[in-house]
Design an enzyme around this catalytic site. Structure first.
Site, PDB file in Angstrom:
ATOM      1  CB  SER A  65      -6.407   5.846   4.353  1.00 31.29           C
ATOM      2  OG  SER A  65      -6.381   7.215   3.939  1.00 31.29           O
ATOM      3  CG  HIS A  94     -11.338   8.035   3.420  1.00 26.04           C
ATOM      4  ND1 HIS A  94     -10.653   6.833   2.751  1.00 26.04           N
ATOM      5  CD2 HIS A  94     -10.143   8.592   4.249  1.00 26.04           C
ATOM      6  CE1 HIS A  94      -9.415   6.809   2.876  1.00 26.04           C
ATOM      7  NE2 HIS A  94      -9.077   7.663   3.715  1.00 26.04           N
ATOM      8  CG  ASP A  97     -13.421   6.116   0.812  1.00 24.39           C
ATOM      9  OD1 ASP A  97     -12.630   5.314   1.388  1.00 24.39           O
ATOM     10  OD2 ASP A  97     -13.015   7.388   0.417  1.00 24.39           O
TER      11      ASP A  97
END
Lengths: 375, 375
Positions: A154, A352, A319
């Site tokens: 991320s 995610h 995600d």
């Protein structure tokens, strides 16, 4: 409890960087502290160092546990440790809390030596580029001139990417996981709602809530609840919670009814005790600002021209915060520059959040890539 | 300004239903007011009545404008009018503001005759089934014993569906647009964050903010901002706003920077002047509760066994709030019961909001279906 292949008991360390830092915002910080942890040992050639960059709500405590706190397991303990995909028997792994954070590095909750008061909202906006600069200072402090790898998921993956752009000679491999080359309007929108929740909370006090011995709890809680929705996939929320009612029937009121409500509120409440609201604001701005292609008229391939590192790029099918499409854009831009890139799109139901989980194929890919890194 | 084929100037009408209403919650309302508008004329056979049910933030003002208020165009003026898909030259169209609303029907902002105070949070939770019951009362008041069609999008579509379940003989056709047979955990999650924003606002005062001459503006604003993100598709947000900066460069602060932030905040601010916070809470609960299959162990086909209406079910490809998959579940359950159903999955970039827009194929499908209805 740490497993038998955990790094075990760890102790955070502090460094005071006594060098001025000129931030992208134009503000200068005269000096700052960074808290970090290391796992494994630096080899004689200093060629086995791996930097792990944390994401929005992460910190320096990547693996292991603190003495007398058996539940204090690091956020990536399933990934980093002896014999784990990022093997601390081979690598010297460093986790650092970014500037602006709230786990020991200089941030909004720290006292500004110039004023004697908390920085609060006066803490300058920091960018991914600024963080990479501070991480380079930490590396120098540790006598590390080149990283075998810089790794992150991320926002952490964005930092890994930035390392290859700003210090092409100082990073041999970048692992860019569940990341993106820039945020979309929808991403920014979610971050702005989260920020507005905090900023409009009556207990925000312009960021100086420390002086009032309070914190914008409502706003931070809402921000976290909202964040959680974006971290989970529609599918995993459905299978984990569905329309299950906590009491088995409707109560016709506004208290918790559905299990998903109970979960989100619990996560929100827990978070307000663990994370600083001003830091949360800063982290979301760093996310929003990241856009290496912007200096090249949106041309990511052009932005990667000076990159020399090799890459492992990984995405997860469900995600929807940073979808596989975003990783594919990164991969294509790297391929345009004939950069050595391995890419994996991992089938996962966990959205995610997948990058934090112990998916077998995911970990095998990281393991194989790291095993293949020469030190 | 109304177009030449608009219904033109309209006037809302009020009815006082002086019959007790036993709500699904168990609470009884002794009497209540409904505000409604009608367009076109009821034919002699009373066979051409069409009921339009509004969604979360809608109301009775479906089409036309108010005298001296040229910008007061009804929310579905592009759909309802002379020569429009729902043709008021053929049909007698009724729009009603649901109980619990804030546009004239009895709701939280109304004065409870028993106490002399605003209902506030004491206004009972209302369900889609309750609304259909009140709409049936309105129909009786207007001398309508059967609707040619009941039409709605989103939460309005759920009401149309409920009509075919609760009054199988009183509705010949149901137009169920951008709807779902129940909300998912993710849907409920977004609604709960919106509710928590309102409920935890210091100006909520347990729902009695009217007495304090204020309103939970921050919370309602956040709720609307969040709602907007779910109404738009990722794609349309990207193409409409992208990463455009309002001032062309970063300002390194928390004020509006990106155009999407500007848009969302504007929408949020505007909404707080137009909608009551307690009503917003009620509307989201009605959404969360709707689940006709629940009484049949989750079997939607079983739930539709007594249905006799014919259906037009429509979905939009980029609607991620109520995706096409949800409409397909409805269609399949109807087909399991050999019900006459027409289904269209309309290619649109506008997400959930598409049902309010003037897409050519969408309007042609509605027009064709409505034209085919015998009156």
């Amino acid at each position: 409890m740490p497993e038998s292949n955990s790094v075990g008991i760890v102790t955070p360390q502090y460094v005071h960087i006594d060098k001025p830092l000129k931030l992208k915002s134009g503000t200068e910080i005269s000096s700052y502290n960074l808290v970090y942890e290391t796992y494994g040992s630096l080899n004689t050639g200093r060629s086995n160092a791996v930097l792990v960059c944390h994401a929005l709500s992460g910190n320096h405590h990547v693996a292991g546990v603190y003495e007398d706190k058996p539940k204090s397991t690091g956020w990536w303990d399933n990934m980093v440790g002896p014999g784990k995909p990022i093997d601390t028997d081979k690598f010297f792994v460093i986790g650092v809390n970014n500037l602006g954070g709230c786990h020991g590095s200089t941030g909004p909750a720290s006292i500004d030596a110039r004023t004697g008061k908390h920085y609060g909202a006066n803490f300058p906006i920091v960018t991914v580029e600024d963080w990479v600069e501070t991480q380079a200072q930490l590396a120098e402090h540790l006598g590390i001139h080149q990283f075998a790898a810089v790794v992150g998921g991320s926002l952490g993956g964005m930092q890994a990417l930035q390392w290859t752009l700003d210090f092409p000679d100082k990073v041999r491999h970048a692992l860019v996981i569940a990341a993106a080359a820039k945020l979309t309007a929808q991403n920014i929108a979610f971050n702005d709602v989260a920020r507005q929740a905090i900023l409009t909370d009556q207990d925000y006090y312009g960021g100086d809530y420390y002086s009032y011995n309070t914190l914008p709890r409502r706003g931070l809680r809402l921000a976290r609840m909202l964040g959680h929705i974006t971290y989970l996939s529609d599918h995993s929320m459905a299978s984990k919670f569905g329309r299950e009612l906590r009491d088995g029937k409707f109560s016709f009121g506004y208290d918790v009814e559905f299990e998903i409500e109970s979960y989100l509120r619990y996560q929100g409440d827990k978070f307000t005790d663990l994370f600083d609201a001003n830091s949360y604001l800063l982290m979301t701005k760093a996310l929003d600002y990241f856009d290496p292609a912007n200096a090249y008229n949106g041309d990511l391939s052009a932005a990667f021209k000076a990159v020399r590192a090799s890459f492992l790029v990984l995405s997860f099918t469900t995600d929807w915060r940073f979808s596989p499409e975003r990783s594919r854009d990164i991969v294509k831009a790297l391929l345009d520059n004939n950069i050595n890139v391995s890419y994996g799109e991992i089938t996962s139901t966990h959205g995610h959040d997948s990058f934090l989980m112990n998916d077998a194929y995911y970990h095998q890919l990281v393991r194989a890539y790291m095993k293949n890194i020469e030190v």
